[in-house]
Scaffold this active site. Structure first.
Site, PDB file in Angstrom:
ATOM      1  N   GLY A 218       0.823  -1.216   0.000  1.00  0.00           N
ATOM      2  CA  GLY A 218       0.000   0.000   0.000  1.00  0.00           C
ATOM      3  C   GLY A 218       0.853   1.259   0.000  1.00  0.00           C
ATOM      4  N   GLY A 220       2.807   4.515   1.688  1.00  0.00           N
ATOM      5  CA  GLY A 220       3.448   4.985   2.921  1.00  0.00           C
ATOM      6  C   GLY A 220       4.799   4.365   3.202  1.00  0.00           C
ATOM      7  CD  GLU A 241      -5.479   0.382  -4.521  1.00  0.00           C
ATOM      8  OE1 GLU A 241      -6.162  -0.440  -3.884  1.00  0.00           O
ATOM      9  OE2 GLU A 241      -5.297   1.543  -4.138  1.00  0.00           O
ATOM     10  CG  LEU A 316      -5.026   7.066   9.878  1.00  0.00           C
ATOM     11  CD1 LEU A 316      -6.243   7.878   9.455  1.00  0.00           C
ATOM     12  CD2 LEU A 316      -3.778   7.929   9.851  1.00  0.00           C
ATOM     13  N   GLY A 339      -7.940   0.353  -1.724  1.00  0.00           N
ATOM     14  CA  GLY A 339      -8.070  -1.095  -1.923  1.00  0.00           C
ATOM     15  C   GLY A 339      -7.699  -1.896  -0.700  1.00  0.00           C
TER      16      GLY A 339
HETATM   17  N1  COA Z   1      -4.108   9.888  15.943  1.00  0.00           N
HETATM   18  C1  COA Z   1      -3.898  11.162  15.552  1.00  0.00           C
HETATM   19  N2  COA Z   1      -3.172  11.486  14.475  1.00  0.00           N
HETATM   20  C2  COA Z   1      -2.631  10.481  13.776  1.00  0.00           C
HETATM   21  C3  COA Z   1      -2.793   9.141  14.120  1.00  0.00           C
HETATM   22  C4  COA Z   1      -3.564   8.865  15.276  1.00  0.00           C
HETATM   23  N3  COA Z   1      -3.780   7.609  15.676  1.00  0.00           N
HETATM   24  N4  COA Z   1      -2.136   8.362  13.235  1.00  0.00           N
HETATM   25  C5  COA Z   1      -1.575   9.203  12.334  1.00  0.00           C
HETATM   26  N5  COA Z   1      -1.864  10.467  12.665  1.00  0.00           N
HETATM   27  C6  COA Z   1      -1.494  11.670  11.936  1.00  0.00           C
HETATM   28  C7  COA Z   1      -0.032  11.703  11.581  1.00  0.00           C
HETATM   29  O1  COA Z   1       0.720  12.306  12.632  1.00  0.00           O
HETATM   30  C8  COA Z   1      -0.041  12.548  10.345  1.00  0.00           C
HETATM   31  O2  COA Z   1      -0.223  13.894  10.709  1.00  0.00           O
HETATM   32  P1  COA Z   1       0.548  15.062   9.932  1.00  0.00           P
HETATM   33  O3  COA Z   1       0.011  14.998   8.526  1.00  0.00           O
HETATM   34  O4  COA Z   1       0.142  16.274  10.693  1.00  0.00           O
HETATM   35  O5  COA Z   1       1.991  14.693  10.026  1.00  0.00           O
HETATM   36  C9  COA Z   1      -1.318  12.108   9.633  1.00  0.00           C
HETATM   37  O6  COA Z   1      -2.168  11.606  10.680  1.00  0.00           O
HETATM   38  C10 COA Z   1      -1.093  11.001   8.595  1.00  0.00           C
HETATM   39  O7  COA Z   1      -0.456   9.920   9.222  1.00  0.00           O
HETATM   40  P2  COA Z   1       0.686   9.076   8.530  1.00  0.00           P
HETATM   41  O8  COA Z   1       1.113   8.007   9.463  1.00  0.00           O
HETATM   42  O9  COA Z   1       1.736   9.991   7.991  1.00  0.00           O
HETATM   43  O10 COA Z   1      -0.147   8.444   7.385  1.00  0.00           O
HETATM   44  P3  COA Z   1       0.236   8.157   5.879  1.00  0.00           P
HETATM   45  O11 COA Z   1       0.287   9.405   5.104  1.00  0.00           O
HETATM   46  O12 COA Z   1       1.384   7.198   5.835  1.00  0.00           O
HETATM   47  O13 COA Z   1      -1.096   7.410   5.436  1.00  0.00           O
HETATM   48  C11 COA Z   1      -3.052   6.138   5.661  1.00  0.00           C
HETATM   49  C12 COA Z   1      -1.678   6.453   6.233  1.00  0.00           C
HETATM   50  C13 COA Z   1      -3.643   5.097   6.552  1.00  0.00           C
HETATM   51  C14 COA Z   1      -3.955   7.348   5.653  1.00  0.00           C
HETATM   52  C15 COA Z   1      -2.830   5.587   4.223  1.00  0.00           C
HETATM   53  O14 COA Z   1      -2.250   4.362   4.290  1.00  0.00           O
HETATM   54  C16 COA Z   1      -4.091   5.486   3.451  1.00  0.00           C
HETATM   55  O15 COA Z   1      -4.439   6.404   2.729  1.00  0.00           O
HETATM   56  N6  COA Z   1      -4.832   4.395   3.572  1.00  0.00           N
HETATM   57  C17 COA Z   1      -6.055   4.279   2.836  1.00  0.00           C
HETATM   58  C18 COA Z   1      -6.458   2.923   2.555  1.00  0.00           C
HETATM   59  C19 COA Z   1      -5.372   2.048   2.067  1.00  0.00           C
HETATM   60  O16 COA Z   1      -4.722   1.403   2.840  1.00  0.00           O
HETATM   61  N7  COA Z   1      -5.132   1.936   0.797  1.00  0.00           N
HETATM   62  C20 COA Z   1      -4.093   1.006   0.360  1.00  0.00           C
HETATM   63  C21 COA Z   1      -4.197   0.552  -0.983  1.00  0.00           C
HETATM   64  S1  COA Z   1      -2.991   1.401  -2.005  1.00  0.00           S
END
Ligand code: COA
Length: 435
Positions: A218, A220, A241, A316, A339
């Protein structure tokens, strides 16, 4: 024989002229990232700013550019963005109320388009026309077929920097209503730096992946770190994906050869590519990679036809049930489901398959535990307690599938950050999960 060059010349125009054709209440459609058309959209936005059009909507997914309808609240009602999977500027606009969001499993989007929408125009950024009159959609084919089925017109940006993919979707000049020429490198996302925590998590997952596995990674740092940790493996396959930089790395170092796949042997299968210029150079004219519609690629019943499918995604937060939230922080919207569930289900149905949801144990500089007694109120559940399989942090691996609530809770507390384990144990006792 038809003179395709002449047809091309007749349809060649300017972005402003294409924008002039747009009328009130039109619905515009685009597919992912690199196939999006910022020049055409900016010209349409210019007309909306001038008050020449209103009620126009743009349906889009994983936006790669700072599109005006997300960036500027003033356009709401004149040119409004609606996202199938938000990222970047779309998040702010959706949380601010001047853009909308359609929840969906990624695999279902083509079906929703065919059932619910009629588009006035489909916009695509494509490679230069070949001698047969075809344009390649490059590294994007997720729901383009459905968009084409449901669009009255097609506008193209013909871009010399758009790779030509041989196993992907093509549009013929005879289908096109108007086109412009642009010269723009495709949008890149710089791979996130791989820190010690991501690297530890990547290694924990890699230890559980056998040679010959078929992988999905995925978005990240953690999925990327896992990709890097897989470089010592052999005979891996790719059915994913999103095609990422770490996958190019795995192919080029010889860890991936797709030789053990049950379906699409010898070929990496994906629905779109997004990353650095290295990816776009790799997919150009490359017959070893196939870009197929997301309703096929992400169908769990297709995914599971390969053995040893390994899916790796981020999250998250996760609660004691193992409910995974990957889309919101409380009520604050961050992303779509993408996905994640498609691949979680595909992996757990595959013979020898495993699904990993992996993340650092804490967020916000160690102040928040991502493993929680309950999800933050308002949080969206992405992967359900009944589908979740492995959860991984830098402190270890919890295997939840088939386990009781108490067993899940104990395993999750054991991989939470040590600073939060006492509080989590207290919460579990207070809830009567542990005594
Ligand atoms: N509570 C509060 N804030 C949180 C948190 C929590 N439990 N977990 C993360 N955060 C914050 C981070 O500090 C970060 O904040 P910032 O932007 O101010 O730095 C923000 O939320 C994003 O977190 P991060 O760990 O950097 O996430 P990421 O950009 O690596 O994305 C997902 C993580 C889950 C959003 C991402 O994997 C996603 O879009 N998933 C969607 C579904 C999926 O898995 N698709 C995969 C198929 S390709």
């Amino acid at each position: 024989m038809t003179d395709f060059k002449q047809m091309y010349a007749q349809k060649l125009t300017t972005a402003d002229e294409l924008a002039e054709r747009v009328q009130d209440n039109w619905v515009i459609a685009m597919d992912t990232g690199g196939s999006q058309t910022p020049d055409i959209i900016s010209a349409i936005a210019k007309r909306a700013y001038a008050g020449a059009i209103k009620g126009v909507t743009a349906h889009t997914l994983l936006d790669a550019y700072p599109f005006e309808y997300f960036a500027d609240k003033e356009l709401y009602g004149k040119l409004t963005g609606v996202s199938w999977f938000s990222s970047g500027g779309a998040r702010k606009a959706i949380n601010g109320g001047w853009a909308d969001f359609i929840p969906s499993y990624y695999r279902d989007i083509p079906g929703h388009v065919r059932r619910c929408y009629d588009y006035d125009v489909a916009c695509f950024n494509v490679s230069p026309m070949d001698k047969h009159g075809y344009f390649s959609l490059g590294g994007s084919n997720s729901f383009s077929e459905a968009i084409l089925d449901k669009s009255k017109r097609i506008f193209l940006e013909v871009n010399e920097h758009q790779p030509r993919t041989v196993n992907g979707l093509q549009i013929h000049i005879s289908q096109v209503d108007g086109l412009i020429e642009v010269s723009r490198y495709l949008p890149v996302i710089t791979p996130p730096p791989i820190d010690e925590v991501s690297s530890t998590i990547g290694n924990l997952i890699a230890e559980r992946i056998p040679d010959g596995a078929c992988i999905q990674l995925g978005i990240g740092a953690v999925p990327d770190a896992t990709g890097i940790a897989l470089k010592s493996k052999h005979d891996l396959g790719i059915h994913t994906e999103m095609f990422t930089d770490s996958m190019v790395e795995l192919i080029e170092c010889g860890a991936v050869n797709n030789s053990k796949k049950q379906i699409h042997k010898g070929i990496s299968v994906t629905t779109f590519a997004y990353g650095s210029q290295r990816i776009y150079d790799f997919i150009d004219d490359n017959p070893s990679i196939a870009f197929m519609p997301v309703n096929y690629v992400n169908d769990p019943n297709v995914i599971c036809q390969n053995d040893n499918v390994i899916s790796i995604n981020a999250a998250l937060e996760v609660d004691f049930w193992g409910q995974v939230c990957s889309e919101s922080i409380g009520t604050k919207h961050l992303s779509g489901s993408g996905g994640q569930i498609d691949f979680v289900r595909g992996a757990i149905q595959s013979k020898g398959g495993k699904s990993f949801i992996a993340f650092p144990s804490t967020a916000k500089g160690g102040t928040i535990s991502k493993i929680k007694s309950e999800l933050t109120p308002g949080a969206v559940v992405t992967t359900s307690k009944n589908d979740v399989d492995y959860i991984v942090t830098e402190y270890g691996v919890a295997q939840l599938r088939g386990r009781s609530l108490a067993e899940r809770t104990k395993q999750l507390i054991a991989i939470a950050h040590p600073d939060f384990r006492d509080q989590l144990t207290f919460d579990a006792k207070k809830r009567g999960i542990l005594i």
